[in-house]
Design an enzyme around this catalytic site. Structure first.
Site, PDB file in Angstrom:
ATOM      1  N   GLY B 116       0.827  -1.203   0.000  1.00 51.86           N
ATOM      2  CA  GLY B 116       0.000   0.000   0.000  1.00 51.86           C
ATOM      3  C   GLY B 116       0.856   1.245   0.000  1.00 51.86           C
ATOM      4  O   GLY B 116       0.408   2.320  -0.406  1.00 51.86           O
ATOM      5  N   LEU B 118       3.614   2.586  -2.036  1.00 50.40           N
ATOM      6  CA  LEU B 118       4.050   2.150  -3.359  1.00 50.40           C
ATOM      7  C   LEU B 118       5.550   1.948  -3.503  1.00 50.40           C
ATOM      8  O   LEU B 118       6.350   2.514  -2.768  1.00 50.40           O
ATOM      9  CB  LEU B 118       3.523   3.144  -4.396  1.00 50.40           C
ATOM     10  CG  LEU B 118       1.988   3.150  -4.489  1.00 50.40           C
ATOM     11  CD1 LEU B 118       1.494   4.286  -5.357  1.00 50.40           C
ATOM     12  CD2 LEU B 118       1.469   1.818  -5.014  1.00 50.40           C
ATOM     13  N   ARG B 312      30.656  -3.692  17.159  1.00 46.04           N
ATOM     14  CA  ARG B 312      30.332  -4.072  15.785  1.00 46.04           C
ATOM     15  C   ARG B 312      31.099  -5.333  15.384  1.00 46.04           C
ATOM     16  O   ARG B 312      30.551  -6.227  14.722  1.00 46.04           O
ATOM     17  CB  ARG B 312      30.611  -2.938  14.806  1.00 46.04           C
ATOM     18  CG  ARG B 312      32.042  -2.413  14.796  1.00 46.04           C
ATOM     19  CD  ARG B 312      32.228  -1.310  13.764  1.00 46.04           C
ATOM     20  NE  ARG B 312      33.496  -0.617  13.905  1.00 46.04           N
ATOM     21  CZ  ARG B 312      34.346  -0.410  12.886  1.00 46.04           C
ATOM     22  NH1 ARG B 312      34.057  -0.844  11.668  1.00 46.04           N
ATOM     23  NH2 ARG B 312      35.475   0.234  13.100  1.00 46.04           N
ATOM     24  N   GLU B 360      19.586   0.548   0.516  1.00 48.96           N
ATOM     25  CA  GLU B 360      19.032   0.085   1.794  1.00 48.96           C
ATOM     26  C   GLU B 360      17.531  -0.195   1.727  1.00 48.96           C
ATOM     27  O   GLU B 360      17.038  -1.074   2.416  1.00 48.96           O
ATOM     28  CB  GLU B 360      19.321   1.114   2.897  1.00 48.96           C
ATOM     29  CG  GLU B 360      20.808   1.305   3.200  1.00 48.96           C
ATOM     30  CD  GLU B 360      21.511   2.215   2.205  1.00 48.96           C
ATOM     31  OE1 GLU B 360      20.809   2.889   1.419  1.00 48.96           O
ATOM     32  OE2 GLU B 360      22.756   2.225   2.198  1.00 48.96           O
ATOM     33  N   PHE B 385      22.262   5.053   8.094  1.00 47.86           N
ATOM     34  CA  PHE B 385      21.689   4.721   6.783  1.00 47.86           C
ATOM     35  C   PHE B 385      20.447   3.850   6.897  1.00 47.86           C
ATOM     36  O   PHE B 385      19.755   3.625   5.907  1.00 47.86           O
ATOM     37  CB  PHE B 385      22.740   4.091   5.874  1.00 47.86           C
ATOM     38  CG  PHE B 385      23.997   4.894   5.758  1.00 47.86           C
ATOM     39  CD1 PHE B 385      25.228   4.283   5.677  1.00 47.86           C
ATOM     40  CD2 PHE B 385      23.947   6.286   5.758  1.00 47.86           C
ATOM     41  CE1 PHE B 385      26.394   5.038   5.594  1.00 47.86           C
ATOM     42  CE2 PHE B 385      25.102   7.057   5.682  1.00 47.86           C
ATOM     43  CZ  PHE B 385      26.331   6.420   5.598  1.00 47.86           C
TER      44      PHE B 385
END
Lengths: 611, 611
Positions: B116, B118, B312, B360, B385
């Site tokens: 829904g 787009l 990380r 992404e 990001f």
């Protein structure tokens, strides 16, 4: 072109600066900068780029945007070669307080915009080109230096489509195809045809070049800059990452790395003769001023108390009604202007309205470009779809922007269309933008006012509008400044304070009636400005039993958490109603009941808090 | 193809259902549904689509995604024609509690995903196709019904690139080019070549058809579904919006509108003979099961207290170390796997790692597609990001997802790269997702643990990691469940409680030492889980003077507002330190001092609160 030997010598100087500044900093993207040296040196100093570096604000300067923002060392080195950045400053790259940040920001006067989140520069350039062609009527050209890896970003293809659609012959992309991304080869490597074919299919003229050949660059720039062009141009340059330094040229593993100190001298030796005293000269811009523009006046909308008008409709009417007072306004919308009512403006002022189609990322980026060229964009779509542009909105904050975003169809109360169309996290998003102002007016009158307030503000402002019609509560004489609120119901016996915004103001007023009939008085506050909040009124609510916030928004990041935070060092208890369940299709009223933000839910919660 | 007369009769029935359901509902996108009737009827009932409607979960069913989600009435009508939706249910379209929502959601068993917003369906389909080809090793095909307007969305072009790159011959796009968007004609109208040229340039096979010709459709589907294809296929269909209803066919102004009651009979008359008793049959899928997969075991990482490791890095090691226990894991990264350390997983298990390049939005959509096919994606990029994919993340929540997002390089403390690379609003974003779990571990050990916790959770989980190395604080025997925290320093005399997360835990511990030397004891709480918070420990902090939160994040929507909200009905004062200034380049420590979130700033604030 200017003497090619001179240009070539400048490339050696610029390569030297790239190496010296990044090695001194111990960080920075040397290899990504080195691949684009010829591309940009030929442009700036080969007689093609027309700008006055002593006057970066000149309205008819050509513009150069580093979409591949990590090539910042190149940007700084180019301007060192132009004599505008000293050696001492260059060697301050990436230090605290330096104008030369890790990625370009406007503290550096030749950075057109803050970049560094890839795939955004072409949209910003598109906005500047739109301004040149359709608004300022100035012949400046906008150049965008692009990396190959970032062409994977869809936002670039949004910009490519829109630029062709708007016949932006004054927009030139320079695509640095150096084959290597961050962790390895890009999808297409050096398959130059893969780029040419795609960009060409989108309606751009393309010019394939050897990106290290000054002759190729000269030839391409000449063709790309033929006056009167209606198609945007993309120069697609085959380059080598780390070009000029044999230790790293065309090798993987050097992304984002400077040459270590121990390798510096050897690398510099590769460059040959470096003459630091050379200065690159830019061609001058024609001293033209932006076209004069005075919008025809229009009637300001007039609302009568009790009249039922949706705030989205009032948004559109406000835009149209105020343009004469704010000639720098431009309006952008993402293919929903009949829903957001930006169409009201478009009808009266078609030359200042830009249809941006279903491409919100590009719309936000283009709005920044327009803003940086002195316009005041009002950008609309559904509140839900503003989330599509969060990275662009985030990044625009770093560029000294001046823009208004208007998100319609807020909340679960939009009804039958269901979850995909409901903005339920937009307040959280826009509140998170540093120094943003966030308005959520509940009626047409306050909407009209806050749109005008927004026109006066700098930075990023967000206006949240509703789908459904709401009764006009306020008179024309009232004012709605940022940081204010309206106390709609108040007595000396208020048992609790209800803070609401948008549709929930009307629900709160209905709850007020229900509770009054039961002998309970509540204070009702219209928090038409959610950021900054009206601290004084909130603190005063301490004289009641506490605060109940109600919002048509998810529980995090919106009105409730804002009020909790504002009152966190006071003794006033704060409770919150918000949409805490999965939204669904239904009628507006049944959905508000379902979500627990309706008049009924408010009254029930007040009674339970007082029990 | 099955008897064309039968198919044609089914199209009449399906058109009838589209009109009847939307007119009854008084809303809904009739014209957008009508244009795609032949496209989808020929597909589902012409012998091409192989699925068992009585077993929507069959792993080898073909998949059909409605990227143009507003054509939901068509989706429901198709399955009515298949005998799976009764007339009564069809007429409940858009009512509260109906399975037939305004845009498809998974309450309807044949909606592959909630759509829904787009431009997202092709990415979801890409994920499902990746699963079929590279993971499950099943021959099912994934079809995506696309609208022309939504091809302006860049995310579609991300998907187009990636699908060609991954040779997804099992992915078929069906592009409904009906010329009309919401408020007028699209950029390309009926210029079919403009679509063909562009899609073809991206490496897809293209088939231009008359979208209302069943012969054309049959021909195209045959060619697009030749087994062994390695190129994805796009059927580009010239259609008319509102096809079959002369009142609205190919006319502007009918987007999102049902036929009014008064026009209903006339519209139905246009259809000719409608036989509601006809049932469309689908071809059966081959009864194949997903490929068995057992990852080779690997050593779990081991950390010693005091050892300096970035969280990380610990994220990447955790992924690699745990895969044998979680064979359904797949890992996706956006061209930064050497930075996020997803590369550690890729190195050990290359067949379960997908490089998604700098795109992404598509990465998030593809992750949803994989999740819906039973995999558990771990999706990484820089925290900053992740904002690029907010709309996809927002929408995925409506699809019963099961995914983990990992955002690295959190906060101003990343240092020299500057603002563009700093995640400062990611906690606000992920906290706003309904029922999400948000972890921000401060050391390698707790990171390893929370990654494993995330593997056990349903829904959307976010793990925020740091760029710099931090000392290991915790032993292997500790556990880090959602909703927990760790009290690192505590006494009977705690003057105040400091709640921190990530890098600020270490700053808080340093502040603790500084204050202790001045005779002030503070409690230090590691809020490794920011959502849900450890309410019990927070309430207990009421025995101290109050709570000071410290986060490397903007002031809105993060740890501070979460704690304020949690304690909003208690008397405990809450104060907050966060990044409230424009971020800039600098060294990590100097930036934390600048932003006022360092040990020095914490100690100073505590002293001033106690003064």
């Amino acid at each position: 072109m200017h003497d090619q030997e001179h240009i070539r010598a400048l490339t050696r100087q610029i390569r030297y600066w790239i190496l010296a500044s990044t090695t001194r900093a111990g960080s920075g993207h040397a290899s990504s900068s080195l691949s684009a040296v010829e591309l940009t040196t030929a442009l700036l100093f080969g007689g093609f780029f027309r700008a006055d570096p002593h006057n970066p604000a000149h309205p008819n300067n050509d513009r150069l945007i580093f979409s591949k923002g990590h090539a910042a060392p190149l940007l700084y080195s180019l301007y060192a070669a132009a004599g505008m950045v000293s050696e001492e400053e260059l060697l301050s790259l990436r230090t605290f307080g330096s104008r030369l940040e890790g990625h370009p920001t406007p503290v550096f006067p030749y950075a057109e915009a803050a970049t560094g989140s890839l795939g955004q520069g072409l949209s910003i350039g598109l906005g500047m080109a739109l301004n040149g062609k359709y608004l300022d009527n100035l012949p400046y050209r906008t150049f965008v230096l692009l990396g190959d890896s970032e062409m994977a970003e869809g936002s670039q293809w949004e910009a490519l489509q829109l630029a062709a659609h708007y016949e932006l012959g004054n927009l030139v992309g320079i695509l640095d195809v150096n084959r290597l991304g961050q962790r390895g080869q890009t999808m297409y490597g050096h398959d130059m045809e893969a780029y040419r074919r795609r960009v060409s299919a989108f309606g751009w003229d393309t010019f394939l070049v050897d990106g290290h050949s000054l002759e190729d660059m000269e030839h391409a720039y000449r063709k790309a800059l033929i006056p009167g062009r209606t198609r945007p141009a993309m120069i697609i340059a085959r380059t080598l990452k780390g070009k000029g330094v044999s230790l790293i040229e065309d090798m993987e593993g050097w992304h984002g790395k400077p040459l270590p100190e121990d390798d510096f001298d050897r690398a510099v030796a590769d460059l040959g003769d470096v003459d630091k005293s050379l200065v690159g000269k830019m061609a001058h811009p024609e001293d033209l001023r932006p076209a004069q523009y005075g919008p025809k006046t229009a009637d300001a909308p007039v609302y009568s108390p009790g009249e039922k008008v949706s705030t989205r409709e009032a948004y559109g009417s406000a835009l149209a009604g105020m343009h004469a007072d704010y000639p720098d306004m431009v309006v952008l919308d993402g293919e929903v202007s009949n829903s957001t009512h930006a169409a009201s403006f478009a009808k009266s002022y078609p030359d200042r309205f830009f249809e941006m189609f279903i491409a919100e990322q590009n719309m936000a980026g283009a709005a920044l470009g327009l803003s940086l060229r002195g316009k005041k964009p009002f950008v609309s779509s559904f509140a839900a779809f503003m989330t599509r542009a969060f990275d662009q909105i985030r990044m625009s904050r770093y560029s000294e922007p001046n823009m208004v975003f208007a998100g319609s169809h807020a909340g679960i109360s939009i009804g039958e269309d269901g979850a995909s169309q409901m903005g339920l996290e937009d307040l959280a998003m826009f509140r998170s933008v540093l120094d943003s102002v966030v308005f959520h007016p509940c009626d047409a009158q306050s909407t009209d006012k806050v749109v005008r307030e927004a026109a006066e503000l700098e930075g990023i402002t967000y206006i949240r509008t509703l789908r459904g019609k709401t009764p006009v509560l306020y008179g024309q004489e009232e004012s709605f400044p940022p940081g204010g609120s309206k106390v709609l119901r108040e007595s000396g016996d208020d048992a609790y304070t209800v803070c609401a915004a948008g549709i929930t103001v009307h629900e709160a007023l209905a709850a007020y009636e229900e509770l009054l009939a039961q002998g309970i008085a509540i204070r009702v506050v219209d928090c038409y400005c959610i950021k900054p909040l009206d601290r004084e009124t909130l603190l005063r609510s301490g004289e009641t039993g506490g605060v109940l916030t109600v919002e048509d928004h998810y529980p995090q990041g919106g009105l409730g958490e804002a009020v909790c935070s504002e009152l966190s060092d006071s003794a006033t208890p704060v409770h919150s109603l918000a949409v805490g369940k999965l939204p669904r299709t239904g009628k507006p009223q049944e959905l508000m009941d379902y979500a627990g933000i309706s008049a009924k839910a408010i009254a029930e919660r007040i009674r339970s808090l007082l029990a």
